[in-house]
Write a protein that holds these residues in place. Structure first.
Motif, PDB file in Angstrom:
ATOM      1  N   PRO A   1       0.797  -1.230   0.000  1.00 58.82           N
ATOM      2  CA  PRO A   1       0.000   0.000   0.000  1.00 58.82           C
ATOM      3  C   PRO A   1       0.829   1.280   0.000  1.00 58.82           C
ATOM      4  O   PRO A   1       0.268   2.364  -0.191  1.00 58.82           O
ATOM      5  CB  PRO A   1      -0.825  -0.118   1.284  1.00 58.82           C
ATOM      6  CG  PRO A   1      -0.037  -1.032   2.155  1.00 58.82           C
ATOM      7  CD  PRO A   1       0.638  -2.002   1.238  1.00 58.82           C
ATOM      8  N   GLU A   2       2.127   1.192   0.211  1.00 60.78           N
ATOM      9  CA  GLU A   2       2.982   2.379   0.196  1.00 60.78           C
ATOM     10  C   GLU A   2       3.909   2.412  -1.014  1.00 60.78           C
ATOM     11  O   GLU A   2       4.820   3.225  -1.080  1.00 60.78           O
ATOM     12  CB  GLU A   2       3.810   2.436   1.477  1.00 60.78           C
ATOM     13  CG  GLU A   2       2.960   2.627   2.726  1.00 60.78           C
ATOM     14  CD  GLU A   2       3.795   2.659   3.997  1.00 60.78           C
ATOM     15  OE1 GLU A   2       4.984   2.275   3.923  1.00 60.78           O
ATOM     16  OE2 GLU A   2       3.273   3.088   5.039  1.00 60.78           O
ATOM     17  N   SER A   3       3.682   1.514  -1.972  1.00 59.77           N
ATOM     18  CA  SER A   3       4.548   1.419  -3.140  1.00 59.77           C
ATOM     19  C   SER A   3       3.948   2.182  -4.318  1.00 59.77           C
ATOM     20  O   SER A   3       2.814   1.910  -4.728  1.00 59.77           O
ATOM     21  CB  SER A   3       4.763  -0.046  -3.533  1.00 59.77           C
ATOM     22  OG  SER A   3       5.463  -0.136  -4.757  1.00 59.77           O
ATOM     23  N   PRO A   4       4.709   3.146  -4.921  1.00 59.17           N
ATOM     24  CA  PRO A   4       4.235   3.845  -6.120  1.00 59.17           C
ATOM     25  C   PRO A   4       4.579   3.106  -7.406  1.00 59.17           C
ATOM     26  O   PRO A   4       4.311   3.617  -8.500  1.00 59.17           O
ATOM     27  CB  PRO A   4       4.979   5.176  -6.035  1.00 59.17           C
ATOM     28  CG  PRO A   4       6.271   4.828  -5.381  1.00 59.17           C
ATOM     29  CD  PRO A   4       5.975   3.718  -4.418  1.00 59.17           C
ATOM     30  N   ALA A   5       5.190   1.925  -7.308  1.00 63.05           N
ATOM     31  CA  ALA A   5       5.555   1.155  -8.491  1.00 63.05           C
ATOM     32  C   ALA A   5       4.292   0.687  -9.220  1.00 63.05           C
ATOM     33  O   ALA A   5       3.188   0.690  -8.658  1.00 63.05           O
ATOM     34  CB  ALA A   5       6.421  -0.033  -8.080  1.00 63.05           C
ATOM     35  N   PRO A   6       4.416   0.269 -10.475  1.00 57.46           N
ATOM     36  CA  PRO A   6       3.227  -0.172 -11.230  1.00 57.46           C
ATOM     37  C   PRO A   6       2.444  -1.290 -10.551  1.00 57.46           C
ATOM     38  O   PRO A   6       1.223  -1.354 -10.664  1.00 57.46           O
ATOM     39  CB  PRO A   6       3.817  -0.639 -12.564  1.00 57.46           C
ATOM     40  CG  PRO A   6       5.062   0.154 -12.721  1.00 57.46           C
ATOM     41  CD  PRO A   6       5.625   0.312 -11.340  1.00 57.46           C
ATOM     42  N   ASP A   7       3.142  -2.205  -9.813  1.00 62.87           N
ATOM     43  CA  ASP A   7       2.428  -3.290  -9.143  1.00 62.87           C
ATOM     44  C   ASP A   7       2.144  -2.975  -7.682  1.00 62.87           C
ATOM     45  O   ASP A   7       1.719  -3.850  -6.931  1.00 62.87           O
ATOM     46  CB  ASP A   7       3.218  -4.595  -9.248  1.00 62.87           C
ATOM     47  CG  ASP A   7       4.633  -4.477  -8.674  1.00 62.87           C
ATOM     48  OD1 ASP A   7       5.006  -3.361  -8.249  1.00 62.87           O
ATOM     49  OD2 ASP A   7       5.355  -5.495  -8.670  1.00 62.87           O
ATOM     50  N   GLY A   8       2.372  -1.724  -7.239  1.00 62.58           N
ATOM     51  CA  GLY A   8       1.997  -1.308  -5.894  1.00 62.58           C
ATOM     52  C   GLY A   8       0.549  -0.860  -5.844  1.00 62.58           C
ATOM     53  O   GLY A   8      -0.171  -0.846  -6.852  1.00 62.58           O
TER      54      GLY A   8
END
Length: 388
Positions: A48-55
């Motif tokens: 939930p804190e990942s801005p990556a495409p799979d976040g």
């Protein structure tokens, strides 16, 4: 003189210029990295804190814009405290490190439960025996169910399919499975959703994925997003012993083998009698050694070995009688004896080297021939002595 003094000054200015250029480039690179990534650190998929495409940071921001208070926790104790503080929706990935009891205890404290990418055990425990289905190509499909969140979202993307258990509603059907499962338990719902196809930052803008995510996750004013870790593994479970891991017949068999070994040790140990203390070194008479070896040869039935010992002793005596070197080979000794006696060399070689007895009778005959040969050599030497 002026030109000579100006040369070091020019080199110093050039070096200072290059150093300043490198420092400026390093500062620009550091500033650009900080500006672009903003302190971003690599996290797992569906974090939930990942801005990556799979976040899934985008869906968290959407929920916060809708007035939902989102709390991200990364250990089991913090998740339980957050759920005790206020009625909340629990969102979690599959947690294989939790026991069935811990999984039920955690989800019982929550209002609604949304399982993101669950595995077979979580589906079986929390959704009345549901199971994993097939995996299809990620594509859009209509909901085909009466769940309000799915009806409001319309078509959404599906990749991983689930097989519903008893009393579980399936939405977004495709090839015999469903992309979303909903189990209505009266005062709350337990939902399973294909998170990689619906909730990720890459998938959220597609079709009705964003509306479906808000409908499933935003029913309560508070949401607890639990990210399981290996540290949450149940430590109260006792480690099974070797006896618990092995079949029931192993322990009696080991005891029986131990008793049999001890019995055999006592039985064989009694045959040797008591121990006798003897001082060392021990002097053994020559005749005892000879008799002992003779008994061993007789017991083994090795006539050829016994004859070799007799030949070796006879060759030593013949070498001394003929005045030859102690290292004279047996073949040369045989030739010297044959020349001394004036007899056939093949016969002498057979007596001293070649003949192999197979029985005790042949061994005795060969021993007699060996003795007669040595006697004949001694006789030839006595005739050459000077008479007094």
């Amino acid at each position: 003189m002026t030109s000579v003094a100006a040369a070091p000054i020019r080199r110093r200015r050039t070096a200072i210029g290059w150093i300043a250029l490198v420092a400026v480039l390093a500062a620009v690179g550091l500033f650009g990295t900080t500006l672009v990534f903003g302190g971003w650190m690599q996290r797992d998929a569906l974090d939930p804190e990942s801005p990556a495409p799979d976040g899934t940071r985008a869906v968290v921001r959407l929920l916060e814009q809708q007035g939902v208070s989102v709390t991200v926790v990364r250990d089991l104790a913090a998740a339980e405290r957050a759920l005790d503080a206020a009625p909340s929706t629990l969102v979690m990935r599959d947690a294989p490190m939790l026991s069935d009891a811990a999984l039920r205890r955690l989800t019982t404290e929550a209002g609604d439960v949304v399982l993101v990418e669950p595995r077979s055990r979580s589906l079986d425990v929390l959704l009345s025996g549901s199971a994993l289905g097939d995996v299809v190509e990620d594509r859009s499909t209509p909901p085909a169910c009466d769940v309000p969140a799915a009806q409001a979202a319309g078509s959404a993307h599906v990749g991983e399919l689930y097989l519903p258990g008893e009393g579980v509603i399936g939405c977004y059907p495709m090839e015999g499975g469903f992309g979303v499962l909903v189990h209505d338990e009266g005062d709350r719902t337990v939902t399973a959703v294909d998170g990689l196809s619906v909730l990720t930052n890459r998938a959220l803008p597609l079709d009705g994925d964003a509306a479906l995510a808000l409908g499933l996750l935003g029913r309560a004013p508070a949401l607890v997003w639990y990210v399981p870790s290996l540290a949450d593994a149940d430590t109260g479970t006792a480690v099974p012993t070797i006896g618990e891991l092995t079949p029931e017949w192993v322990t009696p068999a080991m005891v029986l083998l131990l008793i049999a070994g001890l019995t055999a040790a006592v039985w064989r140990g009694r045959r040797f009698g008591p121990l006798v203390t003897e001082r060392l070194p021990v002097t053994v008479r020559a005749n005892e050694t000879t008799e002992g070896r003779a008994r061993l040869y007789a017991a083994s039935g090795d006539a050829a070995h016994a004859l070799d010992e007799l030949r070796r002793a006879a060759r030593r005596r013949l070498v001394r009688l003929l005045g030859l070197s102690a290292r004279t080979p047996a073949e040369q000794l045989a030739d010297a004896v044959a020349e001394r006696l004036g007899t056939d060399r093949a016969i002498v070689r057979g007596i001293l080297i070649d003949d192999l007895p197979r029985t005790d009778r042949e061994l005795v005959a060969a021993s007699d021939r060996l003795r007669d040969l040595e006697t004949s050599v001694r006789a030839t030497l006595r005739t050459e002595r000077t008479p007094r």
